[in-house]
Enzyme design. Sequence first.
Site, mmCIF file in Angstrom:
data_model
loop_
_atom_site.group_PDB
_atom_site.id
_atom_site.type_symbol
_atom_site.label_atom_id
_atom_site.label_comp_id
_atom_site.label_asym_id
_atom_site.label_seq_id
_atom_site.Cartn_x
_atom_site.Cartn_y
_atom_site.Cartn_z
ATOM 1 N N LYS A 111 37.450 30.892 42.936
ATOM 2 C CA LYS A 111 36.447 31.842 43.421
ATOM 3 C C LYS A 111 35.058 31.236 43.462
ATOM 4 O O LYS A 111 34.266 31.565 44.340
ATOM 5 C CB LYS A 111 36.435 33.108 42.554
ATOM 6 C CG LYS A 111 37.625 34.012 42.794
ATOM 7 C CD LYS A 111 37.328 35.426 42.337
ATOM 8 C CE LYS A 111 38.472 36.368 42.684
ATOM 9 N NZ LYS A 111 38.270 37.717 42.166
ATOM 10 N N LYS A 194 47.690 32.930 49.159
ATOM 11 C CA LYS A 194 47.999 34.264 48.682
ATOM 12 C C LYS A 194 47.469 35.312 49.669
ATOM 13 O O LYS A 194 46.387 35.130 50.223
ATOM 14 C CB LYS A 194 47.261 34.406 47.352
ATOM 15 C CG LYS A 194 47.778 35.400 46.393
ATOM 16 C CD LYS A 194 47.011 35.313 45.078
ATOM 17 C CE LYS A 194 45.519 35.542 45.235
ATOM 18 N NZ LYS A 194 44.813 35.781 43.976
ATOM 19 N N LYS A 197 42.713 40.684 49.837
ATOM 20 C CA LYS A 197 41.758 41.570 50.502
ATOM 21 C C LYS A 197 40.539 40.807 50.985
ATOM 22 O O LYS A 197 39.837 41.250 51.882
ATOM 23 C CB LYS A 197 41.296 42.653 49.506
ATOM 24 C CG LYS A 197 42.277 43.784 49.334
ATOM 25 C CD LYS A 197 41.823 44.746 48.248
ATOM 26 C CE LYS A 197 42.256 44.280 46.882
ATOM 27 N NZ LYS A 197 41.942 45.219 45.789
HETATM 28 P P1 TYM Z 1 43.290 42.317 41.808
HETATM 29 O O1 TYM Z 1 42.425 43.472 42.112
HETATM 30 O O2 TYM Z 1 43.001 41.008 42.448
HETATM 31 O O3 TYM Z 1 44.796 42.672 42.154
HETATM 32 C C1 TYM Z 1 45.425 43.845 41.627
HETATM 33 C C2 TYM Z 1 46.881 43.545 41.325
HETATM 34 O O4 TYM Z 1 47.544 43.102 42.507
HETATM 35 C C3 TYM Z 1 48.185 41.864 42.270
HETATM 36 N N1 TYM Z 1 48.120 41.052 43.499
HETATM 37 C C4 TYM Z 1 49.179 40.495 44.092
HETATM 38 N N2 TYM Z 1 50.492 40.515 43.760
HETATM 39 C C5 TYM Z 1 51.333 39.847 44.596
HETATM 40 N N3 TYM Z 1 50.917 39.179 45.707
HETATM 41 C C6 TYM Z 1 49.613 39.134 46.060
HETATM 42 N N4 TYM Z 1 49.235 38.492 47.151
HETATM 43 C C7 TYM Z 1 48.679 39.818 45.231
HETATM 44 N N5 TYM Z 1 47.323 39.990 45.293
HETATM 45 C C8 TYM Z 1 47.012 40.749 44.222
HETATM 46 C C9 TYM Z 1 47.396 41.221 41.139
HETATM 47 O O5 TYM Z 1 48.174 40.261 40.457
HETATM 48 C C10 TYM Z 1 47.064 42.415 40.295
HETATM 49 O O6 TYM Z 1 48.128 42.731 39.424
HETATM 50 N N6 TYM Z 1 41.832 40.723 37.282
HETATM 51 C C11 TYM Z 1 42.661 41.697 37.973
HETATM 52 C C12 TYM Z 1 42.341 43.137 37.627
HETATM 53 C C13 TYM Z 1 42.312 43.452 36.176
HETATM 54 C C14 TYM Z 1 43.425 43.624 35.323
HETATM 55 C C15 TYM Z 1 42.877 43.938 34.048
HETATM 56 C C16 TYM Z 1 44.800 43.539 35.497
HETATM 57 C C17 TYM Z 1 41.182 43.654 35.447
HETATM 58 N N7 TYM Z 1 41.528 43.960 34.151
HETATM 59 C C18 TYM Z 1 43.700 44.161 32.960
HETATM 60 C C19 TYM Z 1 45.611 43.750 34.407
HETATM 61 C C20 TYM Z 1 45.061 44.071 33.141
HETATM 62 C C21 TYM Z 1 42.444 41.530 39.470
HETATM 63 O O7 TYM Z 1 41.452 41.040 39.919
HETATM 64 O O8 TYM Z 1 43.419 42.110 40.226
#
Ligand code: TYM
Length: 331
Positions: A111, A194, A197
């Site tokens: 990032k 990957k 968004k």
């Molecule tokens: P974020 O917002 O990027 O994504 C949310 C969830 O979606 C999953 N994900 C995917 N899974 C499969 N293929 C993909 N291309 C893909 N893109 C996203 C992510 O693995 C995630 O589960 N840091 C985290 C948010 C967070 C969090 C937490 C998660 C903050 N605190 C505590 C678990 C526990 C994030 O940015 O997810």
Amino acid sequence: MQRVFSGIQPSGIPQLGNYLGAIRNWVRMQADHECLWCVVDLHAITVWQDPQTLRRQTRELAAALIACGVDHRRHILFAQSRVRAHAQLAWIFNCVARLGWLNRMTQFKDKAGKDRENASAGLYVYPDLMAADILLYHATRVPVGDDQRQHLELANDIAQKFNHDYGSDFFPAIEPLILGPAARVMSLRDGTRKMSKSDPSDQSRINLADEADAIRLKIRRARTDAEPLPAEPAGLAGRAEARNLVGIYAALADLTPDAVLAEHGGKGFGAFKEALADLMVAVLAPIGAETRRLLADPGHIEAILAEGATRAAALADPILAEAERLVGFLA
Ligand code: TYM
């Protein structure tokens, strides 16, 4: 009953990877777990967010989660910033985590990119906040996509070091749940990246609110190779795009990749893509429609989030208080 926590950033309506890698598994866990689902706005501002857009996207995401089946009555749905204890425990964890640990985080490197000096300090300590999110509730199970694996390992390291430093066994171990054939959904334009968004190309992803026509067009245009589909998964080696589409199909149909290839092996991509698009529209169209219906009443969504925050804070506050006592803060 085990407690579950997971989060998602309010960067608009979720994409298919969020749904298949995470949200769908969240919904399934609701049957036999006590769950907290968090819209992580504190995480979102580690990169610039326009304030109006952030507010709108927080509501949009909450609506989309409910449309996917998140049950805000039996479980808790809330926005991270509204429960102050997240930031407070994260500060303690900033002082527990070691720079060496954070330096190993691949997501920060991705990032921050080349302009590392200009990245926010928040982006760097992002995993400490994530550890706080989970441990603040003594949650033990965390359903996420594959890209969050390293962050959850770090959360366990933080919990262990805290327990060791303060002579306690206060924080439990966390079990990452990285489930199903679509734990890592890839871009439709490039099978080595990957689905995200934040990808500049809308053609690279399916958004949960995409209309049926848009879904069909994106699938038709998805990059593939010239070979027909193999009869079994071993034949997907070295074919990232084909593997991705088979994984997506398997997840949407609740089948294994083996079963998908048993049915579609030998077909060309033209026919397979038609079947995939039909399946995707059948699963996603009701979610898009329900999201739009819910967003017609933004006040209702805000009330749901506010109620969730009150309930989350009631669980978090005593745990934060005990962590603070262990650290040596006056009561
Ligand atoms: P974020 O917002 O990027 O994504 C949310 C969830 O979606 C999953 N994900 C995917 N899974 C499969 N293929 C993909 N291309 C893909 N893109 C996203 C992510 O693995 C995630 O589960 N840091 C985290 C948010 C967070 C969090 C937490 C998660 C903050 N605190 C505590 C678990 C526990 C994030 O940015 O997810």
